[in-house]
Design an enzyme around this catalytic site. Structure first.
Site, PDB file in Angstrom:
ATOM      1  N   ARG A 155      31.678  42.711  -4.090  1.00  0.00           N
ATOM      2  CA  ARG A 155      30.907  43.729  -4.881  1.00  0.00           C
ATOM      3  C   ARG A 155      29.712  43.299  -5.298  1.00  0.00           C
ATOM      4  O   ARG A 155      29.259  42.163  -5.422  1.00  0.00           O
ATOM      5  CB  ARG A 155      31.600  43.843  -6.364  1.00  0.00           C
ATOM      6  CG  ARG A 155      30.898  44.767  -7.295  1.00  0.00           C
ATOM      7  CD  ARG A 155      31.611  45.043  -8.725  1.00  0.00           C
ATOM      8  NE  ARG A 155      30.874  45.954  -9.276  1.00  0.00           N
ATOM      9  CZ  ARG A 155      30.593  45.915 -10.406  1.00  0.00           C
ATOM     10  NH1 ARG A 155      31.234  44.878 -11.419  1.00  0.00           N
ATOM     11  NH2 ARG A 155      29.911  46.782 -11.406  1.00  0.00           N
ATOM     12  N   GLY A 209      38.199  51.008 -19.502  1.00  0.00           N
ATOM     13  CA  GLY A 209      38.962  50.407 -20.676  1.00  0.00           C
ATOM     14  C   GLY A 209      39.014  51.419 -21.807  1.00  0.00           C
ATOM     15  O   GLY A 209      40.320  51.621 -22.413  1.00  0.00           O
ATOM     16  N   GLY A 219      33.743  51.698 -20.120  1.00  0.00           N
ATOM     17  CA  GLY A 219      34.192  50.181 -20.075  1.00  0.00           C
ATOM     18  C   GLY A 219      33.184  49.587 -21.030  1.00  0.00           C
ATOM     19  O   GLY A 219      32.644  50.078 -22.100  1.00  0.00           O
ATOM     20  N   HIS A 233      28.040  51.586 -11.111  1.00  0.00           N
ATOM     21  CA  HIS A 233      29.499  52.040 -11.359  1.00  0.00           C
ATOM     22  C   HIS A 233      29.820  52.898 -10.124  1.00  0.00           C
ATOM     23  O   HIS A 233      31.083  53.572 -10.234  1.00  0.00           O
ATOM     24  CB  HIS A 233      29.863  52.657 -12.691  1.00  0.00           C
ATOM     25  CG  HIS A 233      29.637  51.830 -13.605  1.00  0.00           C
ATOM     26  ND1 HIS A 233      29.165  52.275 -14.967  1.00  0.00           N
ATOM     27  CD2 HIS A 233      30.018  50.689 -13.922  1.00  0.00           C
ATOM     28  CE1 HIS A 233      29.227  51.598 -15.786  1.00  0.00           C
ATOM     29  NE2 HIS A 233      29.619  50.431 -15.229  1.00  0.00           N
ATOM     30  N   ASN A 275      34.140  39.545  -6.736  1.00  0.00           N
ATOM     31  CA  ASN A 275      33.205  40.108  -7.666  1.00  0.00           C
ATOM     32  C   ASN A 275      32.797  39.052  -8.489  1.00  0.00           C
ATOM     33  O   ASN A 275      33.119  38.440  -9.415  1.00  0.00           O
ATOM     34  CB  ASN A 275      33.883  41.144  -8.770  1.00  0.00           C
ATOM     35  CG  ASN A 275      33.058  41.917  -9.631  1.00  0.00           C
ATOM     36  OD1 ASN A 275      31.720  41.460  -9.543  1.00  0.00           O
ATOM     37  ND2 ASN A 275      33.436  42.677 -10.249  1.00  0.00           N
ATOM     38  N   GLU A 323      38.708  49.308  -8.775  1.00  0.00           N
ATOM     39  CA  GLU A 323      37.393  48.862  -8.150  1.00  0.00           C
ATOM     40  C   GLU A 323      37.833  48.230  -7.106  1.00  0.00           C
ATOM     41  O   GLU A 323      37.063  48.245  -5.842  1.00  0.00           O
ATOM     42  CB  GLU A 323      36.386  48.632  -9.047  1.00  0.00           C
ATOM     43  CG  GLU A 323      35.629  49.651  -9.950  1.00  0.00           C
ATOM     44  CD  GLU A 323      34.611  48.970 -11.207  1.00  0.00           C
ATOM     45  OE1 GLU A 323      35.167  48.467 -11.905  1.00  0.00           O
ATOM     46  OE2 GLU A 323      33.372  49.201 -11.161  1.00  0.00           O
ATOM     47  N   ARG A 326      24.523  47.809 -25.111  1.00  0.00           N
ATOM     48  CA  ARG A 326      23.403  48.439 -24.261  1.00  0.00           C
ATOM     49  C   ARG A 326      22.779  49.775 -25.153  1.00  0.00           C
ATOM     50  O   ARG A 326      23.796  50.610 -25.297  1.00  0.00           O
ATOM     51  CB  ARG A 326      23.433  48.586 -22.950  1.00  0.00           C
ATOM     52  CG  ARG A 326      23.271  47.408 -22.113  1.00  0.00           C
ATOM     53  CD  ARG A 326      23.733  47.731 -20.688  1.00  0.00           C
ATOM     54  NE  ARG A 326      24.921  47.052 -20.274  1.00  0.00           N
ATOM     55  CZ  ARG A 326      25.492  47.271 -19.100  1.00  0.00           C
ATOM     56  NH1 ARG A 326      25.060  48.111 -18.240  1.00  0.00           N
ATOM     57  NH2 ARG A 326      26.481  46.696 -19.099  1.00  0.00           N
ATOM     58  N   GLY A 370      37.866  55.000 -21.532  1.00  0.00           N
ATOM     59  CA  GLY A 370      38.423  55.988 -21.157  1.00  0.00           C
ATOM     60  C   GLY A 370      39.692  56.193 -21.147  1.00  0.00           C
ATOM     61  O   GLY A 370      40.659  57.350 -21.238  1.00  0.00           O
ATOM     62  N   ARG A 381      37.933  48.763 -29.482  1.00  0.00           N
ATOM     63  CA  ARG A 381      39.320  48.664 -30.397  1.00  0.00           C
ATOM     64  C   ARG A 381      39.074  48.263 -31.869  1.00  0.00           C
ATOM     65  O   ARG A 381      39.553  48.958 -32.589  1.00  0.00           O
ATOM     66  CB  ARG A 381      40.256  47.635 -29.545  1.00  0.00           C
ATOM     67  CG  ARG A 381      41.435  48.178 -28.695  1.00  0.00           C
ATOM     68  CD  ARG A 381      42.072  46.962 -27.877  1.00  0.00           C
ATOM     69  NE  ARG A 381      40.728  46.294 -27.255  1.00  0.00           N
ATOM     70  CZ  ARG A 381      40.933  45.459 -26.319  1.00  0.00           C
ATOM     71  NH1 ARG A 381      42.291  45.258 -25.805  1.00  0.00           N
ATOM     72  NH2 ARG A 381      39.963  44.814 -25.695  1.00  0.00           N
ATOM     73  N   ASP A 391      33.177  46.009 -29.416  1.00  0.00           N
ATOM     74  CA  ASP A 391      34.416  46.444 -28.814  1.00  0.00           C
ATOM     75  C   ASP A 391      35.223  47.419 -29.451  1.00  0.00           C
ATOM     76  O   ASP A 391      35.257  47.544 -30.669  1.00  0.00           O
ATOM     77  CB  ASP A 391      35.546  45.076 -29.153  1.00  0.00           C
ATOM     78  CG  ASP A 391      36.704  45.280 -28.332  1.00  0.00           C
ATOM     79  OD1 ASP A 391      37.517  46.021 -28.411  1.00  0.00           O
ATOM     80  OD2 ASP A 391      36.957  44.337 -27.497  1.00  0.00           O
TER      81      ASP A 391
HETATM   82  P1  AMP Z   1      36.270  47.599 -19.342  1.00  0.00           P
HETATM   83  O1  AMP Z   1      34.923  46.855 -19.315  1.00  0.00           O
HETATM   84  O2  AMP Z   1      36.785  48.802 -18.701  1.00  0.00           O
HETATM   85  O3  AMP Z   1      37.445  46.342 -19.403  1.00  0.00           O
HETATM   86  O4  AMP Z   1      36.522  48.165 -21.059  1.00  0.00           O
HETATM   87  C1  AMP Z   1      36.416  47.388 -22.102  1.00  0.00           C
HETATM   88  C2  AMP Z   1      36.309  48.223 -23.315  1.00  0.00           C
HETATM   89  O5  AMP Z   1      37.582  49.032 -23.395  1.00  0.00           O
HETATM   90  C3  AMP Z   1      36.142  47.458 -24.619  1.00  0.00           C
HETATM   91  O6  AMP Z   1      35.221  48.172 -25.552  1.00  0.00           O
HETATM   92  C4  AMP Z   1      37.631  47.697 -25.166  1.00  0.00           C
HETATM   93  O7  AMP Z   1      37.460  47.501 -26.676  1.00  0.00           O
HETATM   94  C5  AMP Z   1      38.083  49.022 -24.684  1.00  0.00           C
HETATM   95  N1  AMP Z   1      39.558  49.255 -24.921  1.00  0.00           N
HETATM   96  C6  AMP Z   1      40.403  48.571 -24.257  1.00  0.00           C
HETATM   97  N2  AMP Z   1      41.693  49.237 -24.879  1.00  0.00           N
HETATM   98  C7  AMP Z   1      41.140  50.300 -25.855  1.00  0.00           C
HETATM   99  C8  AMP Z   1      42.016  50.902 -26.734  1.00  0.00           C
HETATM  100  N3  AMP Z   1      43.429  51.006 -26.736  1.00  0.00           N
HETATM  101  N4  AMP Z   1      41.297  51.774 -27.520  1.00  0.00           N
HETATM  102  C9  AMP Z   1      40.343  51.725 -27.602  1.00  0.00           C
HETATM  103  N5  AMP Z   1      39.080  50.788 -26.822  1.00  0.00           N
HETATM  104  C10 AMP Z   1      39.823  50.013 -25.783  1.00  0.00           C
END
Ligand code: AMP
Length: 405
Positions: free
Chosen positions: A87, A327, A206, A176, A10, A381, A237, A329, A281, A279
């Site tokens: 990808r 991440g 994500g 996606h 990827n 993926e 976005r 979800g 988190r 982010d």
């Molecule tokens: P991804 O692009 O699929 O890796 O997802 C990234 C996103 O997932 C970011 O916004 C992270 O803050 C979020 N994320 C990962 N772990 C958690 C968590 N425990 N609680 C809330 N968001 C999370």
């Protein structure tokens, strides 16, 4: 016959994610990420079982990163590679499924560059580098857009003059696709249905976020459009805004299109709303301490997400389940709870104790009694790319790339 081995690549503009996968096995034997390419801080990190390491890519070149990945493959593969799966973000209307890469296919990916100017050129770098190194095995492209090529015209056409579609490809494509496809298949497995069966709403959450309505393995509609900016709120976005916004910003602030494009793609979404972070988190933690921006960003995110899911429900004859992945979800009980809280109209309700994220985060059901299924399914993926690459080679459906009129 020993199981076949696929290298999944990827390639982005400043990163190369890779995984070495054995057919049918859930985890890769080797995986890694070369990042901060194009800068002197380039670095390649990898892990294989309990072993992990990193090395500098001082010249920041994609070719140097690929050269660094090669000896790792020799070391851990222990058998010849069968194929390389790539990808590719945008396949336009050229590609409705996986495709064995040849000169025509590479040309068609180049032709789709205007539709994905940030992504397709980077994907092509990875394809060219890998094809030069692994010149004797098939290379397969898996397109983010291909899964959504089953959308009917009433879902993919914009209400703009016909010539913009027929001559310039202005339509909704969706992205996606690999993830929506993977989790829809896993959802039918989890509920004991035949794989590829079922009526699902899927939410890939994500950094980029999109929703999809999947019926019996086919995408019927999705939230992203001609580009990955349309749809729900994402990390940076905006998702949907009034289409007149660029004109308004031009008139009132003198912003040119490049400025508006940058702001809507890189300074909006959760980051723009919260004024704090993209982010989730960080935002969930800030919300628990009363941060007003984080609270608003999460409120808007969940409401818009629920609105998108409820809208997509009209594409389905019934609802077998809602799937959360990505991440956010997979890991955020709060986002799942707040989103489903807006979806009573679909009869959806969460069981709070099941909603908590258990260690290891396995695929699971989290609905309350009487609700359609609500599923949390970790996406994979790379696995989907490896499986689709091998399936294509099995069926040997090498077809000419259809020309656009
Ligand atoms: P991804 O692009 O699929 O890796 O997802 C990234 C996103 O997932 C970011 O916004 C992270 O803050 C979020 N994320 C990962 N772990 C958690 C968590 N425990 N609680 C809330 N968001 C999370």
């Amino acid at each position: 016959m020993s199981k076949r081995l696929v290298l999944v690549i990827n390639c982005g503009s400043s990163s190369i994610k890779f995984a070495l996968r054995v057919e049918g096995e859930p985890s890769p034997i080797l995986s890694g990420l070369a990042e901060r390419l194009t800068t002197p801080e380039g670095v390649l990190r990898w892990r294989a079982g309990n072993e992990r390491d990193e090395m500098k890519i001082a010249d920041g070149l994609h070719s140097t990163a690929v050269a660094g990945i090669l000896p790792l493959i020799d070391r851990f593969a222990k058998r010849p590679l069968t194929a390389v799966g790539h990808r590719v973000v945008h396949g336009g209307e050229h590609f409705t499924g996986a495709y064995v890469l040849d000169a025509n296919a590479v040309r068609a990916i180049e032709e789709s560059i205007p539709l994905a100017p940030l992504h397709n050129p980077a994907n092509l770098i990875g394809i060219r580098e890998a094809m030069a190194v692994f010149s004797k095995i098939p290379h397969v492209a898996i397109f983010d857009t291909a899964f959504h090529q089953t959308m009917p015209p009433h879902a993919y056409r914009y209400a703009v003059p016909e010539v913009l579609y027929s001559k310039y490809g202005v339509r909704r494509y969706g992205f996606h696709g690999t993830s929506h496809h993977f989790v829809a298949n896993e959802a039918s497995r989890l509920l004991g249905m035949d794989v590829g069966q079922g009526a699902w709403l899927t939410a890939h959450l994500g950094n980029g976020c999109s929703t999809c309505a999947v019926l019996n393995g086919k995408s019927l509609d999705t939230s992203m459009g001609m580009t990955p900016l349309e749809g729900v709120v994402m990390g940076t976005r905006s998702g949907d805004v009034d289409p007149n916004l660029p004109a308004y910003l031009s008139r009132t602030l003198g912003w040119d299109l490049a400025k508006t494009d940058y702001v809507l793609n890189h300074e909006s979404g959760l980051l723009g709303l919260s004024g704090l972070s993209n982010d989730m988190r960080t935002l969930v933690a800030a919300r628990s301490e009363g941060h007003a921006g984080a609270t608003l960003a999460i409120d808007v995110y969940c409401y818009r997400l629920a609105r998108s899911l409820a809208g997509l429900a009209v594409a389905l004859p019934r609802l077998d389940g809602l799937v959360f992945t990505g991440g956010i979800g997979e890991n955020s009980p709060l986002i799942r709870e707040m989103t489903v809280g807006h979806l009573q109209i679909l009869g959806l309700a969460i069981a709070p104790e099941r909603n908590l994220t258990p260690p290891g985060n396995p695929a699971r059901e989290i609905q309350a009694a009487g609700s359609p299924a609500i599923l949390v399914i970790p996406t994979d993926e790379e696995r989907q790319i490896a499986e689709e690459s091998l399936a294509l080679l099995d069926f040997d459906r090498i077809q000419p790339v259809p020309e656009r009129d």
